[in-house]
Design a protein around this motif. Structure first.
Motif, PDB file in Angstrom:
ATOM      1  N   CYS A 129       0.857  -1.138   0.237  1.00 38.43           N
ATOM      2  CA  CYS A 129      -0.001  -0.193   0.008  1.00 38.43           C
ATOM      3  C   CYS A 129       0.891   1.054   0.023  1.00 38.43           C
ATOM      4  CB  CYS A 129      -0.944   0.070   1.282  1.00 38.43           C
ATOM      5  SG  CYS A 129      -1.919   1.506   1.217  1.00 38.43           S
ATOM      6  N   CYS A 189      -0.319   3.773   3.340  1.00 41.85           N
ATOM      7  CA  CYS A 189       0.157   3.333   4.683  1.00 41.85           C
ATOM      8  C   CYS A 189       1.491   2.458   4.861  1.00 41.85           C
ATOM      9  CB  CYS A 189      -0.921   2.861   5.244  1.00 41.85           C
ATOM     10  SG  CYS A 189      -1.165   0.806   4.941  1.00 41.85           S
ATOM     11  N   CYS A 221      -6.503  -1.655   0.226  1.00 37.33           N
ATOM     12  CA  CYS A 221      -5.704  -2.185   1.406  1.00 37.33           C
ATOM     13  C   CYS A 221      -6.633  -2.571   2.549  1.00 37.33           C
ATOM     14  CB  CYS A 221      -4.886  -0.968   1.845  1.00 37.33           C
ATOM     15  SG  CYS A 221      -4.048  -1.181   3.177  1.00 37.33           S
ATOM     16  N   HIS A 235      -5.553  -2.607   5.557  1.00 33.74           N
ATOM     17  CA  HIS A 235      -5.110  -1.969   6.609  1.00 33.74           C
ATOM     18  C   HIS A 235      -5.908  -0.332   6.805  1.00 33.74           C
ATOM     19  CE1 HIS A 235      -2.462  -4.991   7.369  1.00 33.74           C
ATOM     20  NE2 HIS A 235      -1.921  -4.933   6.193  1.00 33.74           N
ATOM     21  N   CYS A 236      -5.985   0.182   5.675  1.00 35.37           N
ATOM     22  CA  CYS A 236      -6.370   1.678   5.519  1.00 35.37           C
ATOM     23  C   CYS A 236      -7.319   1.689   4.561  1.00 35.37           C
ATOM     24  CB  CYS A 236      -5.098   2.470   5.272  1.00 35.37           C
ATOM     25  SG  CYS A 236      -4.500   2.496   3.811  1.00 35.37           S
TER      26      CYS A 236
END
Ligand SMILES: [Zn+2]
Length: 138
Positions: free
Chosen positions: A33, A36, A47, A49-50
């Motif tokens: 990504c 992040c 992503c 995560h974000c």
């Protein structure tokens, strides 16, 4: 007269094609990504995560650690009949993602959780290669 059963072969699609193109060239490609800075697997559009849609493909180290494994003794698919007993393993890659594969090049009774591994690539036919893992050299 006997027929040889064949293993199922992954069919790359538009999103996963870079992973399989890399594997054919001996590279373990993962999504990274640019928002992040984290890696992700399995292949996805955003992503995890974000949630940014800013994933780019990068070559990973191919190195990891055996997280856990199971040894299959039953023939669940006739294509794997000549492979039993074989292991199904989860590998924590150095990039921080976990992948399911097989550890090759070592008897199943010598597998140890935490052992260092490195990717190798197996041609499974139909112009497709998949990553497997072997004990890391050195
Ligand atoms: Zn991200």
């Amino acid at each position: 007269m006997s027929q040889t059963a064949t293993k199922p072969v992954p069919v790359p699609d538009e999103i996963s094609a870079p992973f399989f193109d890399g594997a054919r060239q001996g590279k373990l490609m993962l999504q990274h990504c640019t928002a992040c800075g984290q890696w992700s697997f399995p292949v996805r559009e955003r992503c995890p995560h974000c949630f940014a849609a800013r994933l780019e493909w990068r070559a990973a180290s191919g190195r990891g650690t055996l997280y856990t494994f199971a040894v299959m003794h039953q023939v669940m698919n006739p294509g794997f009949a000549s492979d039993v007993p074989y292991n199904v393993s989860q590998i924590d890659l150095d990039e921080g993602v976990r992948m399911v594969s097989n550890v090759v090049g070592i008897p199943n009774d010598r597998l140890r959780i935490g052992m260092k591994l490195e990717a190798v690539f197996e041609d499974v036919g139909q112009n497709v290669s998949i990553p497997k893992f072997r004990p890391a050299a050195g």
